[in-house]
Scaffold this active site. Structure first.
Site, PDB file in Angstrom:
ATOM      1  N   PRO A  41       1.647   3.288   2.471  1.00  0.00           N
ATOM      2  CA  PRO A  41       1.048   2.133   3.154  1.00  0.00           C
ATOM      3  C   PRO A  41       1.992   0.936   3.042  1.00  0.00           C
ATOM      4  CG  PRO A  41      -0.187   2.717   1.153  1.00  0.00           C
ATOM      5  CD  PRO A  41       0.985   3.646   1.220  1.00  0.00           C
ATOM      6  N   ASP A  97       5.478  -0.611  -1.016  1.00  0.00           N
ATOM      7  CA  ASP A  97       4.422   0.400  -1.071  1.00  0.00           C
ATOM      8  C   ASP A  97       3.180  -0.271  -1.661  1.00  0.00           C
ATOM      9  OD1 ASP A  97       2.717   2.485  -1.721  1.00  0.00           O
ATOM     10  OD2 ASP A  97       4.341   3.837  -2.347  1.00  0.00           O
ATOM     11  N   HIS A  98       2.186  -0.487  -0.821  1.00  0.00           N
ATOM     12  CA  HIS A  98       1.021  -1.263  -1.260  1.00  0.00           C
ATOM     13  C   HIS A  98       0.144  -0.488  -2.237  1.00  0.00           C
ATOM     14  CE1 HIS A  98      -1.426  -4.673  -1.351  1.00  0.00           C
ATOM     15  NE2 HIS A  98      -1.660  -4.885  -0.062  1.00  0.00           N
ATOM     16  N   ARG A  99       0.462   0.777  -2.485  1.00  0.00           N
ATOM     17  CA  ARG A  99      -0.285   1.512  -3.522  1.00  0.00           C
ATOM     18  C   ARG A  99       0.163   1.059  -4.908  1.00  0.00           C
ATOM     19  NH1 ARG A  99       1.329   7.471  -1.948  1.00  0.00           N
ATOM     20  NH2 ARG A  99       3.298   6.358  -1.914  1.00  0.00           N
ATOM     21  N   ILE A 112       2.374  -1.918  -5.339  1.00  0.00           N
ATOM     22  CA  ILE A 112       2.685  -3.347  -5.394  1.00  0.00           C
ATOM     23  C   ILE A 112       1.629  -4.135  -4.640  1.00  0.00           C
ATOM     24  CG2 ILE A 112       4.375  -5.065  -4.603  1.00  0.00           C
ATOM     25  CD1 ILE A 112       6.478  -2.949  -5.185  1.00  0.00           C
TER      26      ILE A 112
END
Ligand code: CAO
Length: 538
Positions: free
Chosen positions: A334, A510-512, A514
């Site tokens: 994501p 990577d929004h998982r 960060i």
């Protein structure tokens, strides 16, 4: 004892066929006429019998390879000299023939010179992986010098020239295009001619055993270790255990064979397996091709020739790997991309002030070197960006080393060499590393190790142009910096507009792993140290 190189005999008209089975294990004894390999064309299977009795030293092919008449398939060690029972096969290879009266097959030793046949091997390629042979640079009969390229190998990330360790005439090319080779594997048989002053030990040995000249093992030249067993091949298509007819059938139906389970012997995929796969895919509404599944519709195949003239050009291996990685990363990660501009007016002035000293040192200090240094400092200050998600989905891995990759666009495709321990290096050392790595990348000479272990990547299009772009995270890394072209802009200093050189930056993450806050802090820190490089020293 002698080593016989067994070759493919006349195939009765078949041009090239696939190796579908290796019948003996390495070290196993084989009788004369016992099968060594099974081949399959699109019409029939055929056994290739051993023309000699002996034990298998090594296979020179793996299952899935495509072979043709005369290709070397195995080395068999025989107890004594035997005349090959297979007329189409080449004569046994002979080495170190410092013999006064050589047998017919053996190379000639004159009073002035001795001739020997030696095998050139793949030198150390930097790790244990096997990589694909993509090009043979010499032909049988060519004269080669030591250091001259014999073949070119291509890994997922780079191509490498394999230089000859010998000077002489190419007698046989043992490896072939598509083979997977690793350090120590055999490449070619070279006839080396030496002066009369051959070492005494060779002379003595030859004189005491002249009748065994044909039985002497082929001399293997550096490095000593030769891979003794066929490796499991790792390329996508070679991993698939299916004959050409089944492959053709699958291609016609648009079936990705890597998704099909084989029910034949040793898991071999059969036509029925493909049929059943299609039936069950149609029932479940899934797709049969190399799309991602998960209900994502495939782009339809289009015959573009109906609209105008076209060429179809094979993708390089690097381009294929890049395409797969990009799709994988785009679909799995994501992404969020954050933008900012760094005021690099002072940094550029400082960089330019280093020009004279750089010329003395023979090093060009490029903008990318400062970006690597700044990114390393930002990773130290913001360790969230120096993590990777663990495969179990339950943990993350915090790295305590700082290696920064830089994307380099090469004629063969995109590669990302890694500047190791960038936080511990100064600008001169990083600049030197950048130039070395970019040069190796463009020449296709990066080793796999040069491209491994990255924590964070920088993709700079600054020398090309553009205001900004959204780079794709180079997973399992969690952040990537995209750098565009700096421009002079009027910046308000509170009372006036000042002309400042502004560098557009974009960080995708990577929004998982960060959060937006982490990314904001990382970007702000990066902008701060690029705008005032004194902060890099703190
Ligand atoms: N803004 C404006 N100008 C820039 C710039 C930027 N962000 N980055 C570089 N430039 C200028 C440089 O100042 C240099 O001009 P001068 O010679 O007048 O100083 C010129 O562009 C060429 O730069 P460079 O190539 O010497 O330096 P670099 O730091 O951009 O890159 C290196 C160094 C070795 C990485 C580079 O030669 C290279 O291989 N770049 C490939 C980049 C690439 O392939 N990107 C593709 C990424 S795809 O995702």
């Amino acid at each position: 004892m002698a080593i016989e190189i067994i070759t493919i005999p006349d195939l009765g008209g078949a041009e090239s066929v696939e190796v579908i089975e290796l019948c003996a294990a390495v070290g196993e004894a084989v009788e004369q006429e016992e099968s060594l390999v099974v081949l399959e064309s699109d019409k029939a299977s055929m056994d290739v019998p051993s023309p000699v009795q002996g034990s298998v030293v090594k296979y020179l092919v793996t299952e899935g390879d495509t072979v043709k008449v005369g290709d070397a398939i195995a080395e068999v060690e025989t107890a004594e000299a035997q005349v090959s029972a297979e007329p189409a096969a080449p004569e046994p290879v002979v080495a170190e023939t410092a013999v006064e009266e050589p047998a017919v097959e053996t190379p000639v030793a004159s009073e002035e010179t001795t001739t020997s046949e030696q095998i050139a091997l793949v030198p150390d390629i930097g790790n244990d992986d096997k990589v694909e042979l993509i090009e043979i640079s010499v032909a049988v009969g060519d004269q080669v010098e030591e250091g001259e390229t014999l073949v070119v190998l291509e890994s997922d990330k780079a191509t490498m020239d394999v230089p000859s360790t010998l000077t002489g005439t190419v007698k046989q090319i043992i490896a072939k295009e598509g083979d997977k080779l690793g350090t120590g594997d055999q490449v070619a048989l070279i006839e080396v001619t030496r002066g009369a002053s051959a070492p005494a030990v060779e002379q003595e040995q030859a004189e005491t055993t002249p009748e065994l000249a044909a039985d002497k093992p082929v001399e293997v030249v550096k490095p000593a270790a030769v891979a003794a067993t066929p490796e499991t091949v790792t390329s996508d298509s070679a991993e698939i255990y299916a004959g050409p007819a089944v492959r053709l059938f699958a291609r016609e139906l648009g079936v990705d064979l890597s998704q099909v389970s084989g029910t034949g012997p040793k898991g071999r995929i059969q036509k029925d397996d493909v049929n059943n796969f299609v039936k069950s895919a149609l029932k479940s509404g899934g797709n049969t091709g190399s799309g991602s599944g998960a209900g994502i519709p495939q782009v339809p195949a289009i015959d573009f020739s109906q609209f105008g003239e076209i060429d179809t050009v094979k993708l390089s291996k690097i381009q294929k790997v890049t395409a797969n990685n990009m799709q994988r990363n785009w679909l799995n990660v994501p992404h969020v991309t954050q933008f900012d501009d760094a005021d690099i007016t002072d940094l550029e002035a400082f960089r330019k002030s280093l020009k004279a000293e750089g010329e003395k040192r023979g090093i060009k200090v490029t903008p990318v070197a400062f970006l690597i240094k700044a990114a390393a400092a930002a990773l130290v200050a913001n360790p969230e960006f120096n993590r990777s998600l663990a495969g179990d989905g339950e943990n993350y891995v915090q790295k305590h080393y700082i290696n920064v990759g830089m994307a380099v666009d090469t004629p063969r495709g995109l590669v990302v060499p890694v500047i190791k321990d960038a936080d511990k290096k100064g600008i001169w050392e990083i600049s030197s590393d950048v130039i070395t790595m970019a040069t190796l990348a463009r020449e296709g000479k990066l080793k796999p190790n040069d491209m491994q272990g990255g924590c964070f990547t920088i993709s700079s299009l600054g020398a090309i142009g553009g205001n900004g772009f959204t780079p794709i995270v180079n997973s399992p890394e969690v952040g990537i910096l995209g750098v565009s072209k700096s421009q002079m802009k009027p910046i308000w200093d509170g009372s006036d507009f000042q002309p400042r050189l502004m560098l557009p930056l974009a960080i995708s993450y990577d929004h998982r792993v960060i959060n937006g806050g982490d990314a904001g802090r990382f970007m702000t820190y990066l902008v701060k140290i690029l705008s005032d490089i004194r902060h890099m020293t703190l």
